[in-house]
Design a protein around this motif. Structure first.
Motif, PDB file in Angstrom:
ATOM      1  N   TYR A 234     -22.807  -8.622  -1.016  1.00 29.05           N
ATOM      2  CA  TYR A 234     -22.492  -7.207  -1.620  1.00 29.05           C
ATOM      3  C   TYR A 234     -23.754  -6.714  -2.310  1.00 29.05           C
ATOM      4  O   TYR A 234     -23.276  -5.427  -3.379  1.00 29.05           O
ATOM      5  CB  TYR A 234     -21.243  -7.951  -2.366  1.00 29.05           C
TER       6      TYR A 234
ATOM      7  N   LEU B 284      -3.364 -10.535   1.039  1.00 32.26           N
ATOM      8  CA  LEU B 284      -4.618 -10.279   0.898  1.00 32.26           C
ATOM      9  C   LEU B 284      -5.692  -9.674   0.592  1.00 32.26           C
ATOM     10  O   LEU B 284      -5.554  -8.715   2.019  1.00 32.26           O
ATOM     11  CB  LEU B 284      -5.324 -11.865   1.153  1.00 32.26           C
ATOM     12  N   LEU B 285      -5.829  -8.996  -1.458  1.00 33.71           N
ATOM     13  CA  LEU B 285      -7.099  -8.222  -0.790  1.00 33.71           C
ATOM     14  C   LEU B 285      -8.241  -9.057  -1.156  1.00 33.71           C
ATOM     15  O   LEU B 285      -8.018  -9.216  -2.488  1.00 33.71           O
ATOM     16  CB  LEU B 285      -6.180  -6.720  -1.703  1.00 33.71           C
ATOM     17  N   PRO B 286      -9.649  -8.794  -0.839  1.00 35.84           N
ATOM     18  CA  PRO B 286     -10.643  -8.359  -2.421  1.00 35.84           C
ATOM     19  C   PRO B 286     -10.361  -8.143  -3.375  1.00 35.84           C
ATOM     20  O   PRO B 286     -10.254  -6.691  -3.823  1.00 35.84           O
ATOM     21  CB  PRO B 286     -12.037  -7.865  -1.207  1.00 35.84           C
TER      22      PRO B 286
ATOM     23  N   GLY C 109     -12.390  -4.228  -4.185  1.00 37.46           N
ATOM     24  CA  GLY C 109     -11.782  -3.249  -3.178  1.00 37.46           C
ATOM     25  C   GLY C 109     -10.456  -3.182  -4.625  1.00 37.46           C
ATOM     26  O   GLY C 109     -10.140  -3.682  -5.059  1.00 37.46           O
ATOM     27  N   PRO C 110      -9.387  -2.052  -4.261  1.00 39.68           N
ATOM     28  CA  PRO C 110      -8.624  -1.598  -4.770  1.00 39.68           C
ATOM     29  C   PRO C 110      -7.840  -3.007  -4.456  1.00 39.68           C
ATOM     30  O   PRO C 110      -7.544  -3.448  -3.465  1.00 39.68           O
ATOM     31  CB  PRO C 110      -7.976  -1.010  -4.341  1.00 39.68           C
TER      32      PRO C 110
ATOM     33  N   TRP D  43     -10.515 -13.399  -3.681  1.00 40.03           N
ATOM     34  CA  TRP D  43     -10.168 -12.523  -3.706  1.00 40.03           C
ATOM     35  C   TRP D  43      -7.954 -12.224  -4.151  1.00 40.03           C
ATOM     36  O   TRP D  43      -7.943 -13.948  -4.683  1.00 40.03           O
ATOM     37  CB  TRP D  43      -9.644 -13.345  -1.902  1.00 40.03           C
TER      38      TRP D  43
ATOM     39  N   GLU E 291     -11.666  -4.884   8.293  1.00 35.26           N
ATOM     40  CA  GLU E 291     -11.281  -5.858   8.588  1.00 35.26           C
ATOM     41  C   GLU E 291     -11.813  -5.945   7.405  1.00 35.26           C
ATOM     42  O   GLU E 291     -12.466  -5.695   6.712  1.00 35.26           O
ATOM     43  CB  GLU E 291     -12.257  -7.090   9.436  1.00 35.26           C
ATOM     44  N   ILE E 292     -11.286  -7.813   6.567  1.00 29.94           N
ATOM     45  CA  ILE E 292     -12.019  -8.288   5.511  1.00 29.94           C
ATOM     46  C   ILE E 292     -12.646  -9.296   5.646  1.00 29.94           C
ATOM     47  O   ILE E 292     -13.417  -9.881   4.735  1.00 29.94           O
ATOM     48  CB  ILE E 292     -10.938  -7.655   3.993  1.00 29.94           C
TER      49      ILE E 292
ATOM     50  N   ARG F 273     -16.033  -4.398   0.394  1.00 28.64           N
ATOM     51  CA  ARG F 273     -15.195  -2.622  -0.174  1.00 28.64           C
ATOM     52  C   ARG F 273     -15.476  -2.913  -1.046  1.00 28.64           C
ATOM     53  O   ARG F 273     -15.497  -3.714  -2.142  1.00 28.64           O
ATOM     54  CB  ARG F 273     -13.396  -3.559  -0.396  1.00 28.64           C
ATOM     55  N   ASP F 274     -14.988  -1.969  -2.034  1.00 27.50           N
ATOM     56  CA  ASP F 274     -16.630  -1.669  -3.399  1.00 27.50           C
ATOM     57  C   ASP F 274     -15.144  -1.193  -3.984  1.00 27.50           C
ATOM     58  O   ASP F 274     -14.440  -0.628  -3.404  1.00 27.50           O
ATOM     59  CB  ASP F 274     -16.836  -1.059  -3.422  1.00 27.50           C
ATOM     60  N   ARG F 275     -15.298  -0.998  -5.830  1.00 29.13           N
ATOM     61  CA  ARG F 275     -14.566  -0.204  -6.201  1.00 29.13           C
ATOM     62  C   ARG F 275     -14.258   1.171  -6.720  1.00 29.13           C
ATOM     63  O   ARG F 275     -13.306   2.151  -7.123  1.00 29.13           O
ATOM     64  CB  ARG F 275     -14.495  -0.296  -8.016  1.00 29.13           C
ATOM     65  N   PHE F 276     -14.943   2.253  -5.331  1.00 33.38           N
ATOM     66  CA  PHE F 276     -15.131   3.528  -5.401  1.00 33.38           C
ATOM     67  C   PHE F 276     -14.163   3.356  -3.868  1.00 33.38           C
ATOM     68  O   PHE F 276     -13.891   4.487  -3.580  1.00 33.38           O
ATOM     69  CB  PHE F 276     -16.202   4.082  -5.270  1.00 33.38           C
ATOM     70  N   GLY F 277     -13.381   2.375  -3.324  1.00 33.07           N
ATOM     71  CA  GLY F 277     -13.027   2.717  -1.949  1.00 33.07           C
ATOM     72  C   GLY F 277     -13.287   2.994  -1.000  1.00 33.07           C
ATOM     73  O   GLY F 277     -13.194   3.454   0.111  1.00 33.07           O
ATOM     74  N   ALA F 278     -15.216   2.903  -1.851  1.00 34.66           N
ATOM     75  CA  ALA F 278     -16.054   2.949  -0.289  1.00 34.66           C
ATOM     76  C   ALA F 278     -16.346   1.312   0.620  1.00 34.66           C
ATOM     77  O   ALA F 278     -15.913   0.477   0.292  1.00 34.66           O
ATOM     78  CB  ALA F 278     -17.433   3.164  -0.316  1.00 34.66           C
TER      79      ALA F 278
ATOM     80  N   PRO G 246      -4.818  -4.791   4.120  1.00 36.49           N
ATOM     81  CA  PRO G 246      -5.267  -5.784   3.423  1.00 36.49           C
ATOM     82  C   PRO G 246      -4.363  -6.702   5.292  1.00 36.49           C
ATOM     83  O   PRO G 246      -5.406  -5.812   5.783  1.00 36.49           O
ATOM     84  CB  PRO G 246      -4.047  -5.863   2.887  1.00 36.49           C
ATOM     85  N   LEU G 247      -5.229  -8.368   4.340  1.00 39.43           N
ATOM     86  CA  LEU G 247      -4.701  -9.565   5.452  1.00 39.43           C
ATOM     87  C   LEU G 247      -3.371 -10.052   5.504  1.00 39.43           C
ATOM     88  O   LEU G 247      -2.780 -10.178   3.938  1.00 39.43           O
ATOM     89  CB  LEU G 247      -5.718 -10.041   5.591  1.00 39.43           C
TER      90      LEU G 247
END
Lengths: 214, 257
Positions: free
Chosen positions: B170, A70-72, A75-76, A99, B96-97, B134-139, A52-53
């Motif tokens: 995306y 912070l997380l998008p 993703g998870p 996010w 990084e995000i 980042r996607d919902r499958f963790g990729a 995360p950030l």
């Protein structure tokens, strides 16, 4: 002062990361009595493994007095993976431009152990403003967050407008909400003016070394 | 999502559909992916666009997937040397995000510095911008772009288009990532069926024998069998009913109710 730490940088700031997890234990486990995972002096969960950030607010002596993660939402993230019961059935929040912020915490004491409301206020404002700056940098429209009524009060007292998108739902004895914040450059500037925050909070770090390609 | 992005992307996707149906261009996924990237380049005035995904959690799919608009010489070099292991943008970007500019990535690894020297010989490497995914499958994935603008113009450009580019990044991931798009191969199966093959299959689906279909279409029985067998092959199926089922699922023939 704000320090921004991404997945690449975590190992470069071991002391700050340690202080953050210690503060999180103090706030979420000891003070708020949330049902969180404790490892020694730390509160740490699986979302800390997803790079995360972190936004950390440091006091004048360089100690962590507040933090946020912070997380998008693509993703998870906590809202989807843990707190989905907060949203109306079947609804999900998953967007490249939204996010999630989590684990927002601020120390109630200054370094000498005295209760300090000004510490709380400054750190809160600084972290919220830094979050807004990240939002602009990442091209976001919104930031969603899961919080309890206590955090909600702190955030709204700081003068931050939220839209409630879920809750309250009783989770482990804590009234929990999901709130959505708009990312807006103009509002951010107004917010910073009100709190006397000047300049870029997250890009103050000295310019980094450019590669040899130049 | 931003409406203008939606419109642009839908327009591009429609166009792709038309190309594959017109029969003028050989319908081929690689071509249409390239066309999509090229169209985004010209819409946004970019010089280069690159998509890369690696799935660090799965051993089988360790080879990254690339879709790029770089010169073939650069692509050849990149693939031959497994350059993703030394490409600072990729190494940094996958953890990084926040979207970042390449020049802000700190470098200390000699292999990464060497990589940048080579990149610079190819006329690349100094000014670029990457969007982590980042996607919902963790990729995880990275969409990178280069554009030739001076600092001041880049500043303005990046303010104006940042959100759109994030959305586009995306959408590219949704299209290119095999996990997001498990039917990625199937989608293109059957696009090369001829009108005769589809017609023959449609009557087969309605329960007609080859003789009956031959009479309806004014062909010989042998021709009908020929067309149906071709359709079977192109659909990657083993029997007539298998072919009918797949063609129906793919929307190539009308479903029989």
């Amino acid at each position: 002062m704000i320090v921004k730490i991404n997945g690449n940088e975590r190992s470069r700031y071991p002391e700050l990361i340690d202080q953050m997890h210690v503060l999180r234990k103090e706030v979420f486990h000891e003070r708020l009595k949330w049902d969180v995972e404790i490892k020694g002096d730390w509160e740490i969960d699986k979302f800390d493994d997803y790079d995360p950030l972190y936004l950390l607010s440091l006091d004048d002596a360089g100690y962590v007095r507040g933090a946020l993660r912070l997380l998008p939402t693509t993703g998870p993230n906590m809202l989807r993976d843990i707190f989905h019961c907060l949203l109306p059935a079947g609804e999900i929040i998953e967007s490249p431009v939204i996010w999630e912020s989590s684990r927002f915490c601020v120390s109630l004491r200054d370094r000498d152990g005295n209760r300090s409301l000004s510490n709380l206020n400054t750190a809160t404002a600084e972290i919220i403003a830094a979050m807004g700056e990240v939002g602009v940098l990442a091209g976001l429209s919104n930031i969603v967050t899961v919080y309890d009524h206590f955090l909600r009060r702190i955030i709204s007292r700081a003068g931050c407008d939220e839209t409630l998108v879920g809750g309250p739902v009783d989770i482990g004895g804590v009234k929990t909400y999901a709130g959505m914040f708009k990312v807006d450059e103009y509002d951010l500037e107004q917010f910073k003016l009100r709190w006397g925050l000047e300049g870029d909070l997250i890009n103050h770090q000295e310019p980094r070394v450019i590669g040899a390609a130049a | 999502m931003d409406n203008s992005v939606n419109r642009l992307l839908h327009h591009l996707l429609d166009e792709l559909q038309n190309i594959s149906q017109s029969g003028n261009t050989p319908p081929n996924k690689a071509n249409s992916d390239q066309y999509l990237l090229d169209s985004i380049l010209s819409c946004y005035g970019l010089e280069n666009l690159a998509y890369i995904t690696t799935d660090p959690f799965s051993l089988e799919s360790r080879d990254p997937i690339y879709k790029v608009t770089y010169s073939s010489e650069w692509q050849e070099f990149y693939l031959r040397t497994d350059a993703e292991n030394h490409d600072p943008a990729v190494i940094y970007g996958l953890r990084e995000i926040v979207p970042f500019e390449w020049r802000n990535v700190e470098l200390y690894d000699p292999a990464q510095l060497a990589f940048l020297n080579v990149a610079s010989d190819f006329g690349l490497g100094e000014n670029g911008f990457s969007i982590p995914i980042r996607d919902r499958f963790g990729a995880r994935a990275l969409v990178s772009m280069t554009i030739s603008l001076n600092d001041q113009k880049w500043e303005k450009y990046s303010r104006r288009y940042r959100s759109e580019l994030v959305n586009i990044a995306y959408l590219l991931h949704e299209r290119f990532s095999p996990k997001c798009n498990p039917s990625i191969e199937e989608k293109y199966i059957g696009e090369d069926l001829t009108a005769r093959e589809i017609e023959s299959l449609q009557w087969t689906a309605l329960g007609k024998t080859s003789e009956e279909t031959a009479i309806i279409l004014g062909l010989s029985k042998r021709s009908v069998n020929f067309h149906v067998n071709n359709a079977k092959l192109k659909l990657d199926t083993v029997t007539r009913s298998h072919a009918v089922a797949r063609a129906s699922a793919l929307g190539l023939i009308l479903p029989v109710l």
